[in-house]
Design a protein around this motif. Structure first.
Motif, mmCIF file in Angstrom:
data_model
loop_
_atom_site.group_PDB
_atom_site.id
_atom_site.type_symbol
_atom_site.label_atom_id
_atom_site.label_comp_id
_atom_site.label_asym_id
_atom_site.label_seq_id
_atom_site.Cartn_x
_atom_site.Cartn_y
_atom_site.Cartn_z
ATOM 1 N N VAL A 206 0.834 -1.175 -0.105
ATOM 2 C CA VAL A 206 0.083 0.001 -0.034
ATOM 3 C C VAL A 206 0.827 1.036 -0.154
ATOM 4 C CG1 VAL A 206 -1.817 -0.953 1.265
ATOM 5 C CG2 VAL A 206 -0.136 -0.128 2.433
ATOM 6 N N TYR A 207 2.014 1.187 0.181
ATOM 7 C CA TYR A 207 2.997 2.076 0.163
ATOM 8 C C TYR A 207 3.817 2.641 -1.029
ATOM 9 C CZ TYR A 207 2.783 1.051 5.152
ATOM 10 O OH TYR A 207 2.433 0.795 6.335
ATOM 11 N N THR A 208 3.335 2.082 -2.249
ATOM 12 C CA THR A 208 3.979 2.295 -3.480
ATOM 13 C C THR A 208 3.297 3.665 -3.880
ATOM 14 O OG1 THR A 208 3.837 -0.093 -3.875
ATOM 15 C CG2 THR A 208 4.239 1.403 -5.783
ATOM 16 N N GLU A 209 2.260 3.867 -3.882
ATOM 17 C CA GLU A 209 1.708 5.120 -4.108
ATOM 18 C C GLU A 209 2.285 6.529 -3.699
ATOM 19 O OE1 GLU A 209 -2.576 5.391 -4.008
ATOM 20 O OE2 GLU A 209 -2.778 3.113 -3.909
ATOM 21 N N GLU A 210 2.458 6.535 -2.357
ATOM 22 C CA GLU A 210 3.250 7.704 -1.758
ATOM 23 C C GLU A 210 4.662 7.557 -2.005
ATOM 24 O OE1 GLU A 210 4.298 9.210 2.524
ATOM 25 O OE2 GLU A 210 3.111 7.543 2.582
ATOM 26 N N ALA A 211 5.353 6.347 -2.131
ATOM 27 C CA ALA A 211 6.828 6.516 -2.627
ATOM 28 C C ALA A 211 7.081 6.903 -3.875
ATOM 29 C CB ALA A 211 7.382 5.093 -2.564
ATOM 30 N N LEU A 212 6.101 6.632 -4.816
ATOM 31 C CA LEU A 212 6.136 7.477 -6.342
ATOM 32 C C LEU A 212 6.026 8.843 -6.149
ATOM 33 C CD1 LEU A 212 3.987 4.784 -8.427
ATOM 34 C CD2 LEU A 212 6.570 5.500 -8.637
ATOM 35 N N ASP A 226 12.568 15.828 -15.786
ATOM 36 C CA ASP A 226 12.321 14.712 -16.450
ATOM 37 C C ASP A 226 12.089 13.419 -15.715
ATOM 38 O OD1 ASP A 226 12.241 15.981 -18.874
ATOM 39 O OD2 ASP A 226 14.299 15.606 -19.449
ATOM 40 N N GLU A 227 12.926 13.432 -14.955
ATOM 41 C CA GLU A 227 12.852 12.134 -13.636
ATOM 42 C C GLU A 227 11.587 12.196 -13.082
ATOM 43 O OE1 GLU A 227 14.921 8.721 -12.854
ATOM 44 O OE2 GLU A 227 15.226 10.178 -14.379
ATOM 45 N N ALA A 228 11.259 13.429 -12.598
ATOM 46 C CA ALA A 228 9.926 13.654 -11.853
ATOM 47 C C ALA A 228 8.725 13.407 -12.605
ATOM 48 C CB ALA A 228 9.770 15.348 -11.302
ATOM 49 N N LYS A 229 8.761 13.697 -14.044
ATOM 50 C CA LYS A 229 7.621 13.406 -14.819
ATOM 51 C C LYS A 229 7.505 11.888 -15.182
ATOM 52 C CE LYS A 229 7.350 17.878 -17.382
ATOM 53 N NZ LYS A 229 7.688 18.400 -18.798
ATOM 54 N N LYS A 230 8.616 11.108 -15.077
ATOM 55 C CA LYS A 230 8.840 9.563 -15.327
ATOM 56 C C LYS A 230 7.876 9.094 -14.063
ATOM 57 C CE LYS A 230 12.395 7.009 -14.219
ATOM 58 N NZ LYS A 230 13.563 6.444 -14.024
ATOM 59 N N LEU A 234 4.143 7.116 -13.891
ATOM 60 C CA LEU A 234 3.944 5.704 -13.397
ATOM 61 C C LEU A 234 2.607 5.830 -12.513
ATOM 62 C CD1 LEU A 234 7.461 4.501 -12.637
ATOM 63 C CD2 LEU A 234 5.924 3.388 -14.144
ATOM 64 N N LEU A 235 2.609 7.019 -11.515
ATOM 65 C CA LEU A 235 1.831 6.999 -10.599
ATOM 66 C C LEU A 235 0.419 7.256 -11.375
ATOM 67 C CD1 LEU A 235 0.855 7.230 -7.636
ATOM 68 C CD2 LEU A 235 1.569 9.867 -7.721
ATOM 69 N N GLY A 236 0.442 8.145 -12.240
ATOM 70 C CA GLY A 236 -0.868 8.392 -13.160
ATOM 71 C C GLY A 236 -1.615 7.105 -13.716
ATOM 72 N N TYR A 237 -0.471 6.403 -14.219
ATOM 73 C CA TYR A 237 -1.046 5.146 -15.197
ATOM 74 C C TYR A 237 -1.541 4.117 -14.218
ATOM 75 C CZ TYR A 237 -0.700 1.132 -18.117
ATOM 76 O OH TYR A 237 -1.085 -0.053 -18.808
ATOM 77 N N ASN A 238 -0.939 4.122 -12.928
ATOM 78 C CA ASN A 238 -1.368 2.775 -11.914
ATOM 79 C C ASN A 238 -2.367 3.212 -11.071
ATOM 80 O OD1 ASN A 238 0.320 0.481 -12.693
ATOM 81 N ND2 ASN A 238 1.895 1.946 -12.503
ATOM 82 N N TYR A 239 -2.155 4.741 -10.694
ATOM 83 C CA TYR A 239 -2.959 5.021 -9.387
ATOM 84 C C TYR A 239 -3.780 6.442 -9.730
ATOM 85 C CZ TYR A 239 -0.013 1.775 -7.291
ATOM 86 O OH TYR A 239 0.962 0.384 -7.227
ATOM 87 N N GLN A 240 -4.313 6.770 -11.039
ATOM 88 C CA GLN A 240 -4.850 7.941 -11.266
ATOM 89 C C GLN A 240 -5.843 8.451 -10.301
ATOM 90 O OE1 GLN A 240 -5.705 8.336 -15.551
ATOM 91 N NE2 GLN A 240 -6.003 10.408 -15.476
ATOM 92 N N SER A 241 -6.651 7.582 -9.786
ATOM 93 C CA SER A 241 -7.500 8.228 -8.937
ATOM 94 C C SER A 241 -7.276 8.333 -7.493
ATOM 95 C CB SER A 241 -8.903 7.322 -9.059
ATOM 96 O OG SER A 241 -8.491 5.963 -8.395
ATOM 97 N N SER A 242 -6.058 8.219 -7.075
ATOM 98 C CA SER A 242 -5.649 8.436 -5.790
ATOM 99 C C SER A 242 -5.195 9.576 -5.423
ATOM 100 C CB SER A 242 -4.214 7.372 -5.465
ATOM 101 O OG SER A 242 -3.359 7.985 -6.090
ATOM 102 N N GLU A 243 -5.211 9.788 -3.852
ATOM 103 C CA GLU A 243 -4.890 11.246 -3.516
ATOM 104 C C GLU A 243 -3.479 11.450 -3.816
ATOM 105 O OE1 GLU A 243 -4.141 11.427 0.955
ATOM 106 O OE2 GLU A 243 -4.767 9.250 1.096
ATOM 107 N N TRP A 244 -2.492 10.582 -3.788
ATOM 108 C CA TRP A 244 -1.247 10.745 -4.063
ATOM 109 C C TRP A 244 -0.800 11.292 -5.547
ATOM 110 C CZ3 TRP A 244 1.260 11.596 -0.070
ATOM 111 C CH2 TRP A 244 1.327 10.895 1.061
ATOM 112 N N TYR A 245 -1.818 10.746 -6.586
ATOM 113 C CA TYR A 245 -1.839 11.196 -7.904
ATOM 114 C C TYR A 245 -2.203 12.856 -7.935
ATOM 115 C CZ TYR A 245 -2.677 12.045 -12.757
ATOM 116 O OH TYR A 245 -2.547 12.627 -14.023
ATOM 117 N N GLU A 246 -3.151 13.244 -7.042
ATOM 118 C CA GLU A 246 -3.621 14.603 -7.025
ATOM 119 C C GLU A 246 -2.548 15.452 -6.332
ATOM 120 O OE1 GLU A 246 -6.969 16.819 -4.385
ATOM 121 O OE2 GLU A 246 -7.791 15.015 -5.501
#
Length: 283
Positions: A206-212, A226-230, A234-246
């Motif tokens: 469950v910690y992957t989203e926050e780590a990203l 560029d590294e930040a966008k990478k 990844l976060l957007g592709y896997n967890y687009q609806s999460s609070e961490w993506y926001e």
């Protein structure tokens, strides 16, 4: 006549030899049966002690049963029961010592899968939290992996896989705990290493989203866009609806929070207008 006497003497000699051979065999059989009876008596005594809660005496008697007749089929069973006796009352150190000895001596025993599982459980039940010593966590995981890989078709394998996932959550939590500390201290490189460990080694936790998200923040602060966008992708592709993506979206769009507040304000205003109309209709 002499020949006849010689033949009789020969027969008597042969008979004596035969008797002398049978006698040790009989003694050996009797001794073995006597040992089996002693082992059974000692084992039963151990079981009575175990059931009454006197686990230390029970373990001692199980060990005694094993030593009495180490070549017997009951020896490994007695050794395993000694370990279980210690485990049943949380004498984890003694149980672990017994089990580690067991898997070396009785590697081909039919219940070796249970021995490894119980060994893993002994370490697992000593886990306190992610900020404590990791020795128990690591040892538990190692033995659960042995059970899952070597005995995949057993009932112990399924529970081992489940507990491996739980252990990974604990290990990931530990990495996040240290990573956040480095982040707050602005020690970016060690923080990156901790968060990368989570994304690389504990992807299903469950910690992957926050780590990203933390990696996005750090690389953005360092000017490595560029590294930040990478990592943001990844976060957007896997967890687009999460609070961490926001939260990540805010890093790249500083006006996002302002727009969000304006949107909520407008929404609340519309809602109030509708409610006022409904209220007027009711009057």
């Amino acid at each position: 006549m002499k020949l006849s006497n010689f033949f009789i003497i020969f027969l008597l000699f042969s008979f004596c030899i035969s008797c002398s051979k049978e006698e040790p065999v009989k003694k050996s059989i009797l001794k073995e049966k006597n040992l089996e009876l002693q082992v059974l008596k000692t084992y039963n005594e151990a079981m009575v002690s175990l059931e009454s809660g006197d686990v230390l005496y029970a373990a001692k008697k199980f060990n005694e049963a094993e030593i009495l007749f180490p070549q017997s089929q009951s020896a490994p069973k007695s050794a395993l029961m000694a370990a279980y006796a210690y485990y049943s009352q949380d004498y984890f150190g003694d149980a672990i010592s017994e089990l580690q000895r067991f898997v070396k001596i009785y590697a081909n025993y039919k219940d070796i899968d249970y021995a490894y599982y119980l060994l893993a459980i002994c370490f697992y039940e000593q886990i306190v939290d992610e900020t404590k010593d990791l020795q128990s966590i690591i040892k538990a995981k190692e033995n659960f992996i042995i059970v899952a890989n070597r005995f995949p078709d057993t009932e112990y394998a399924l529970d081992s896989e489940f507990k491996i996932d739980l252990i990974n959550d604990v290990l990931a939590s530990k990495e996040m705990y240290v990573g956040r500390y480095y982040f707050d201290k602005q020690k970016w490189i060690p923080a990156i290493n901790r968060f990368r460990t989570v994304t690389d080694d504990y992807q299903t936790t469950v910690y992957t989203e926050e780590a990203l998200h933390r990696l996005v923040e750090i690389y953005y602060i360092l000017g490595l866009t560029d590294e930040a966008k990478k990592y943001a992708n990844l976060l957007g592709y896997n967890y687009q609806s999460s609070e961490w993506y926001e939260q990540t979206y805010k890093v790249f769009n500083k006006k996002y929070e302002k727009k969000k507040k304006e949107k909520n304000k407008k929404k609340n205003k519309i809602t109030k207008t509708i409610l006022d109309k409904i209220k007027s209709l009711a009057n």
